[in-house]
Design an enzyme around this catalytic site. Structure first.
Site, short mmCIF file in Angstrom:
data_model
loop_
_atom_site.label_atom_id
_atom_site.label_comp_id
_atom_site.label_asym_id
_atom_site.label_seq_id
_atom_site.Cartn_x
_atom_site.Cartn_y
_atom_site.Cartn_z
N ILE A 96 -70.60 -23.26 -1.65
CA ILE A 96 -69.75 -21.83 -1.79
C ILE A 96 -68.43 -21.93 -3.44
CG2 ILE A 96 -69.31 -19.60 -1.94
CD1 ILE A 96 -72.26 -20.25 -0.85
N LYS A 101 -64.70 -15.81 -2.42
CA LYS A 101 -64.18 -14.70 -2.94
C LYS A 101 -64.92 -13.91 -3.36
CE LYS A 101 -59.77 -12.03 -3.74
NZ LYS A 101 -58.57 -12.19 -3.49
N GLY A 145 -77.57 -17.97 -12.52
CA GLY A 145 -76.85 -18.30 -13.82
C GLY A 145 -75.40 -19.56 -13.14
N VAL A 177 -76.46 -16.86 -4.85
CA VAL A 177 -75.89 -16.31 -3.42
C VAL A 177 -76.69 -15.22 -3.72
CG1 VAL A 177 -73.90 -16.24 -3.94
CG2 VAL A 177 -74.94 -16.23 -1.55
N GLY A 178 -75.99 -14.37 -4.95
CA GLY A 178 -75.83 -13.07 -4.84
C GLY A 178 -77.27 -12.04 -4.82
N GLU A 179 -78.57 -11.87 -5.09
CA GLU A 179 -79.82 -11.85 -4.56
C GLU A 179 -80.45 -12.08 -3.34
OE1 GLU A 179 -81.39 -11.28 -8.78
OE2 GLU A 179 -82.57 -13.06 -7.89
N ILE A 200 -71.86 -10.20 -15.51
CA ILE A 200 -72.37 -9.35 -15.51
C ILE A 200 -71.88 -8.98 -13.82
CG2 ILE A 200 -74.66 -9.88 -16.63
CD1 ILE A 200 -76.30 -9.99 -13.55
N GLY A 201 -70.28 -9.16 -14.20
CA GLY A 201 -69.36 -8.53 -12.87
C GLY A 201 -69.99 -9.56 -11.50
N THR A 202 -70.25 -10.53 -12.18
CA THR A 202 -70.78 -11.96 -10.83
C THR A 202 -69.75 -12.74 -10.65
OG1 THR A 202 -71.56 -12.53 -12.15
CG2 THR A 202 -73.30 -11.67 -10.93
MO1 MOS Z 1 -81.84 -9.93 -11.68
S1 MOS Z 1 -83.81 -9.11 -11.29
O1 MOS Z 1 -83.36 -11.81 -12.31
O2 MOS Z 1 -81.06 -9.41 -13.79
#
Ligand code: MOS
Length: 735
Positions: free
Chosen positions: A619, A623, A514, A693-695, A471-473
């Site tokens: 990690i 990047k 993910g 780590v994203g959230e 999703i751009g991650t």
């Molecule tokens: Mo996240 S808000 O569980 O895509």
């Protein structure tokens, strides 16, 4: 592969490819405009027709009459789909309201019709000719006025509404230092760049949807359920997603109405939710009202922590789980948390950008700042003092890794915290009042079963297929890194195919689960492929080393491609997570530091610099992870200073329902951001030893900004967003 004991040493630990800062492998496709997003799949099926959605003009009530004759007769129109023509549709497991309304209307801009025409412009023009009469019913749209009727919601995903530990009431009553404060967070919208969009095509009774969706398998199930067809008849394809942020975890009206339009016309139909429709038609992060009570001793030990949160949703919906982090973040012998839920007739609430923790920490981490001031203790020191290495409500459970204190200490050092004047409103830079703020970051780590298929081709190319989404991650890239590491080939020899329900079912993209889950699934499939290759080459699988395109064992070294001379070798497996995560608390931690300046005349707030220190296991790609955290910090800045859906409490809708009215930060809003990752591995999470780590990157940011504004001005704003109207008139006199 079952994962139910801590990971031991494995080929990933070599870190020849994994763990290296690596450019996105699909980056050139995206930057050159050749990565086709759902609405751009002109190649998907020939003769595509265009759909345009009509949204309900009331929040609650019934359609009394609907006249589609003029629309149907308009130039180029092929059909008009309504609930009357489509028949009874079921509701998906992940939807609270129906995706096609009528005659009952459950929320504003609920879809009531789809006009299908030869061109987009024809569909749009005809949609304006649809005449709908409504019987409007009274609704409840005001969270603050709904609290008397709020109920204790049932447990969802194993999270109870309430928790109690020790004797909170007595401990709070007798605490020498107390805080009792109320905070509010507004409704938020995901505001992703790419709208929800789908192209639907039927081949007999088989439906294919090219769409933009975070969770392929959930959504295949929900499309099938909504349309009343078997799951095997539905295929979803979603290789590129222009942002989701939780708004694309579920099937939305674009997919269902495209399918209905395609059925009715016998042609492929494409539908993108119109931008001004998205905010009320889809989900949003629900507003919260939060009460926090903290009790402590004069030397700064918290003895009582209480956190209550109220939020609302449509009937059948759930609460914003804003108290979750408070159950785990700080030690205190006496504790209570509670969530209460009102029925509101606003659009559907659901997950957005770290649901639960993000809005929860917006309140809790201001409260900690307020408590630090009451105690006369530095806010970094107060957090460190109240650290815990065990779950404070279940002391037998340890955190698998918890390095919050190191994040705070390192961050304070890098940020220059020690020079800070503890008194607010003291630092001036010309007309600007300058302040710094800190907040802890916390987000749980979730693991989900995830499968993948890996193939060694004759050419030596490794192909990975999984229905995981990017999703751009950076999913493409970390999956390629994982396969390259496992198979001992360079990164450019790996091809990754994602986002197709024909591929093995992955954990998908959500809740920052993910990265660790999907790469662990790829790891499992690679372990199987390695065994197949070694056996084919007559080598002992147990001691085979895969490196530089070769397989070495027992003193022999054979080219990898020798294994595939007779044809491709394929292996498929799923990582299945056992109860390791139940035995130990897996969470991610961090610290956010912010410097903000407030114009002493106008109250304008500018962020000057931001620093995040994160501890989130291994990690996989520093990047990509850094980009994730920088994006998340930016979203946190948005939550702090800008983002707010304005509720029309008379008619029940979000007024600022486009990107002109719903403001999000841009580059110019944040001049300097820095991210530091602690060097960490967590063998309890998966063979990858990684975590989400994203959230984490968004959690705590808004409070750090609000605390910096307080430190700059001495004005405590407890109602987000912190906007200049809440400062002006209270700013210190200018000398
Ligand atoms: Mo996240 S808000 O569980 O895509």
């Amino acid at each position: 592969m079952k994962f139910d004991t801590p990971a031991t040493e494995n080929p990933i630990d070599r870190l020849k490819v994994v763990g290296k800062p690596t450019d996105r492998i699909e980056g050139p496709l995206k930057t050159s405009g050749t990565a086709a997003y759902a609405y751009e799949r002109h190649d998907a099926a020939p003769n595509q027709a265009y759909g345009y959605i009509v949204g309900a003009a009331i929040a609650k009530g019934r359609i009394s009459s609907m006249d589609i004759a003029a629309a149907k007769a308009a130039p180029g129109v092929l059909t008009v789909v309504t609930a009357a023509s489509a028949g009874m549709l079921a509701k998906g497991d992940f939807n609270t309201a129906k995706l096609l309304g009528g005659p009952d209307i459950e929320h504003y801009h609920q879809a009531v019709a789809l006009v299908v025409a030869e061109s987009f412009e024809q569909a749009r023009a005809a949609a304006a000719l649809v005449r709908v009469q409504y019987d409007r019913a009274k609704g409840q749209f005001d969270l603050a006025k709904s609290l008397d009727g709020a109920i204790k919601p049932p447990a969802s995903f194993g999270t109870e509404a309430d928790s109690r530990f020790g004797d909170f009431d007595a401990a709070f009553a007798s605490a020498p230092v107390k805080l009792d404060a109320r905070y509010t967070t507004p409704d938020h919208s995901h505001a992703m760049m790419e709208p929800h969009a789908s192209i639907a095509n039927w081949d007999g009774d088989r439906l294919t949807l090219w769409t933009s969706n975070q969770m392929i398998d959930w959504s295949v199930g929900d499309v099938a359920k909504t349309l009343g067809i078997p799951k095997e008849k539905v295929r979803l394809v979603s290789p590129y997603i222009g942002g989701g942020f939780g708004g694309k975890l579920f099937v939305r009206a674009d997919a269902i109405l495209a399918a209905l339009g395609a059925k009715a016309t016998g042609r492929p139909v494409k539908v993108a939710l119109q931008r001004p429709l998205i905010i009320n038609n889809t989900t949003h992060r629900p507003a919260t009202i939060q009460r926090i009570r903290l009790g402590g001793t004069t030397d700064g030990k918290l003895t009582a922590i209480g956190h209550e949160s109220w939020s609302g949703d449509l009937k059948g919906g759930g609460p914003e789980t804003a108290v979750g982090q408070t159950r785990l973040l700080y030690a205190a012998a006496h504790r209570m948390t509670a969530m209460r839920l009102s029925v509101l007739d606003l659009p559907e609430g659901n997950a957005m950008r770290a649901p639960g923790e993000a809005p929860g920490l917006m309140a809790l981490e201001i409260a900690i700042d307020e408590m630090a001031e009451k105690l006369g203790i530095d806010p970094v020191a107060l957090r460190i003092l109240n650290d815990t290495q065990v779950d404070p409500e279940k002391p037998e459970r340890r955190f698998s890794q918890r390095r919050l204190n190191e994040c705070l200490t390192l961050g304070a050092e890098k940020f220059g915290w020690k020079d800070r004047n503890p008194k607010p409103g003291q630092t001036r830079d010309g007309r600007w009042l300058v302040g710094t703020g800190v907040a802890a970051a916390f987000r749980n780590n979730i693991n989900g079963n995830s499968a993948a298929r890996v193939r060694l081709e004759r050419s030596g190319k490794i192909v990975v297929e999984t229905d995981m989404t990017d999703i751009g991650t950076g999913s493409y890239t970390i999956i390629a890194q994982t396969a390259a590491e496992m198979m001992g080939v360079p990164l450019d020899q790996v091809e990754v195919r994602l986002g197709d329900s024909r591929f093995p079912v992955s954990a998908g993209s959500g809740g920052q689960w993910g990265a660790n889950s999907s790469t662990a699934g790829v790891y499992a499939a690679c372990v199987k492929l390695r065994t197949a290759i070694a056996e084919k080459l007559g080598l002992a699988p147990a001691d085979a080393v895969f490196e530089k395109g070769e397989v070495r064992a027992g003193g022999k070294s054979v080219a990898l491609t020798k294994a595939s001379v007779d044809g491709d070798l394929v292996a498929e497996d799923m990582i299945e997570f056992g109860d390791l995560a139940e035995k130990m608390q897996q969470s991610t931690f961090g610290a956010h530091f912010v410097e903000a300046a407030v114009d002493s005349y106008t109250g304008e707030i500018r962020i000057r610099r931001m620093l995040a220190v994160c501890a989130a296991g291994r990690i996989l790609n520093p990047k990509a992870a850094r980009s994730q955290v920088i994006g998340a910090m930016t979203m946190g800045a948005g939550a702090a200073l800008m983002e707010e859906l304005a509720v029309d409490k008379r008619f029940g809708f979000f007024v600022n329902h486009d990107l002109a009215g719903y403001e999000v930060p841009v580059h110019a809003d944040i001049p300097h951001q820095e991210v530091i990752f602690l060097d960490e591995v967590d063998p309890t999470t998966s063979p990858m030893k990684a975590k989400g780590v994203g959230e984490l990157g968004i959690c705590g940011v808004a409070a750090a900004v609000a605390n910096a504004v307080y430190h700059a001005t001495g004005i405590r704003v407890r109602d987000y967003p912190v906007t200049l109207d809440k400062l002006i008139g209270r700013l210190p006199e200018i000398a």
